[in-house]
Design a protein around this motif. Sequence first.
Motif, PDB file in Angstrom:
ATOM      1  N   ILE A 164      36.627  32.830  45.347  1.00  0.00           N
ATOM      2  CA  ILE A 164      37.808  33.120  46.165  1.00  0.00           C
ATOM      3  C   ILE A 164      37.448  34.068  47.307  1.00  0.00           C
ATOM      4  N   ALA A 165      36.643  35.073  47.033  1.00  0.00           N
ATOM      5  CA  ALA A 165      36.268  36.051  48.058  1.00  0.00           C
ATOM      6  C   ALA A 165      35.422  35.436  49.163  1.00  0.00           C
ATOM      7  N   HIS A 166      34.474  34.589  48.804  1.00  0.00           N
ATOM      8  CA  HIS A 166      33.493  34.093  49.776  1.00  0.00           C
ATOM      9  C   HIS A 166      33.742  32.670  50.266  1.00  0.00           C
ATOM     10  N   ARG A 167      34.468  31.886  49.495  1.00  0.00           N
ATOM     11  CA  ARG A 167      34.753  30.501  49.893  1.00  0.00           C
ATOM     12  C   ARG A 167      36.209  30.149  49.589  1.00  0.00           C
ATOM     13  N   PRO A 168      37.138  30.897  50.198  1.00  0.00           N
ATOM     14  CA  PRO A 168      38.551  30.667  49.894  1.00  0.00           C
ATOM     15  C   PRO A 168      39.053  29.341  50.447  1.00  0.00           C
ATOM     16  N   THR A 169      40.041  28.797  49.762  1.00  0.00           N
ATOM     17  CA  THR A 169      40.722  27.622  50.285  1.00  0.00           C
ATOM     18  C   THR A 169      41.625  28.077  51.435  1.00  0.00           C
ATOM     19  N   LYS A 170      42.156  27.135  52.161  1.00  0.00           N
ATOM     20  CA  LYS A 170      43.067  27.462  53.257  1.00  0.00           C
ATOM     21  C   LYS A 170      44.283  28.226  52.725  1.00  0.00           C
ATOM     22  N   GLY A 171      44.815  27.779  51.596  1.00  0.00           N
ATOM     23  CA  GLY A 171      45.964  28.455  51.000  1.00  0.00           C
ATOM     24  C   GLY A 171      45.649  29.865  50.552  1.00  0.00           C
ATOM     25  N   GLU A 172      44.456  30.070  49.990  1.00  0.00           N
ATOM     26  CA  GLU A 172      44.039  31.417  49.578  1.00  0.00           C
ATOM     27  C   GLU A 172      43.912  32.338  50.788  1.00  0.00           C
ATOM     28  N   GLU A 173      43.458  31.784  51.895  1.00  0.00           N
ATOM     29  CA  GLU A 173      43.384  32.576  53.125  1.00  0.00           C
ATOM     30  C   GLU A 173      44.784  32.926  53.625  1.00  0.00           C
ATOM     31  N   LEU A 174      45.669  31.942  53.645  1.00  0.00           N
ATOM     32  CA  LEU A 174      47.028  32.181  54.132  1.00  0.00           C
ATOM     33  C   LEU A 174      47.753  33.236  53.300  1.00  0.00           C
ATOM     34  N   GLU A 175      47.532  33.219  51.998  1.00  0.00           N
ATOM     35  CA  GLU A 175      48.177  34.188  51.101  1.00  0.00           C
ATOM     36  C   GLU A 175      47.341  35.466  50.936  1.00  0.00           C
ATOM     37  N   GLU A 176      46.198  35.515  51.604  1.00  0.00           N
ATOM     38  CA  GLU A 176      45.286  36.669  51.591  1.00  0.00           C
ATOM     39  C   GLU A 176      44.748  37.000  50.204  1.00  0.00           C
ATOM     40  N   VAL A 177      44.618  35.975  49.377  1.00  0.00           N
ATOM     41  CA  VAL A 177      44.065  36.143  48.036  1.00  0.00           C
ATOM     42  C   VAL A 177      42.604  36.555  48.134  1.00  0.00           C
ATOM     43  N   HIS A 178      41.904  36.038  49.132  1.00  0.00           N
ATOM     44  CA  HIS A 178      40.489  36.375  49.307  1.00  0.00           C
ATOM     45  C   HIS A 178      40.285  37.864  49.580  1.00  0.00           C
ATOM     46  N   ILE A 179      41.253  38.503  50.211  1.00  0.00           N
ATOM     47  CA  ILE A 179      41.149  39.936  50.474  1.00  0.00           C
ATOM     48  C   ILE A 179      41.226  40.719  49.164  1.00  0.00           C
ATOM     49  N   THR A 180      42.126  40.315  48.293  1.00  0.00           N
ATOM     50  CA  THR A 180      42.227  40.967  46.987  1.00  0.00           C
ATOM     51  C   THR A 180      40.953  40.755  46.184  1.00  0.00           C
ATOM     52  N   ALA A 181      40.410  39.542  46.236  1.00  0.00           N
ATOM     53  CA  ALA A 181      39.154  39.266  45.522  1.00  0.00           C
ATOM     54  C   ALA A 181      38.031  40.146  46.059  1.00  0.00           C
ATOM     55  N   MET A 182      37.991  40.337  47.378  1.00  0.00           N
ATOM     56  CA  MET A 182      36.984  41.223  47.973  1.00  0.00           C
ATOM     57  C   MET A 182      37.162  42.666  47.511  1.00  0.00           C
ATOM     58  N   GLU A 183      38.412  43.106  47.385  1.00  0.00           N
ATOM     59  CA  GLU A 183      38.672  44.464  46.884  1.00  0.00           C
ATOM     60  C   GLU A 183      38.090  44.635  45.483  1.00  0.00           C
ATOM     61  N   ILE A 184      38.246  43.615  44.656  1.00  0.00           N
ATOM     62  CA  ILE A 184      37.716  43.677  43.294  1.00  0.00           C
ATOM     63  C   ILE A 184      36.196  43.749  43.324  1.00  0.00           C
ATOM     64  N   ILE A 185      35.578  42.944  44.159  1.00  0.00           N
ATOM     65  CA  ILE A 185      34.120  42.948  44.264  1.00  0.00           C
ATOM     66  C   ILE A 185      33.624  44.295  44.789  1.00  0.00           C
ATOM     67  N   LYS A 186      34.277  44.838  45.795  1.00  0.00           N
ATOM     68  CA  LYS A 186      33.873  46.123  46.379  1.00  0.00           C
ATOM     69  C   LYS A 186      34.028  47.266  45.400  1.00  0.00           C
ATOM     70  N   ASP A 187      34.902  47.085  44.432  1.00  0.00           N
ATOM     71  CA  ASP A 187      35.126  48.108  43.409  1.00  0.00           C
ATOM     72  C   ASP A 187      33.920  48.225  42.485  1.00  0.00           C
ATOM     73  N   LYS A 188      32.961  47.311  42.640  1.00  0.00           N
ATOM     74  CA  LYS A 188      31.728  47.298  41.820  1.00  0.00           C
ATOM     75  C   LYS A 188      32.054  47.200  40.322  1.00  0.00           C
ATOM     76  N   SER A 189      33.165  46.554  40.041  1.00  0.00           N
ATOM     77  CA  SER A 189      33.614  46.476  38.659  1.00  0.00           C
ATOM     78  C   SER A 189      33.166  45.214  37.936  1.00  0.00           C
ATOM     79  N   ILE A 190      32.637  44.262  38.677  1.00  0.00           N
ATOM     80  CA  ILE A 190      32.218  43.047  37.988  1.00  0.00           C
ATOM     81  C   ILE A 190      30.736  43.073  37.777  1.00  0.00           C
TER      82      ILE A 190
END
Length: 88
Positions: free
Chosen positions: A62-88
């Motif tokens: 979702i963070a790196h290859r979002p669908t058009k809908g994920e981009e429109l709803e900004e889901v990829h931004i939330t996924a990036m926040e999770i990745i940046k949190d270094k929690s995974i």
Amino acid sequence: MNWPIVIEISKLLLTIPEETIPFIRNVLNGHDDIWKEWCLRYFVMELPRELRHRLQEEIERIAHRPTKGEELEEVHITAMEIIKDKSI
């Protein structure tokens, strides 16, 4: 989120993360982009760090290859926040 008890439900689901993760994975692989956002924000972000890695593939997709809908709803931004949190 537009369901009045959803915050309480998400807290309840976090008490049984092992059982809930497969259902969250289904949402993240589905087509309801708003639901993906809420699952990431109110469930995945709150998971213990040792459990987040189980959803790593879906979060990174979702963070790196979002669908058009994920981009429109900004889901990829939330996924990036999770990745940046270094929690995974």
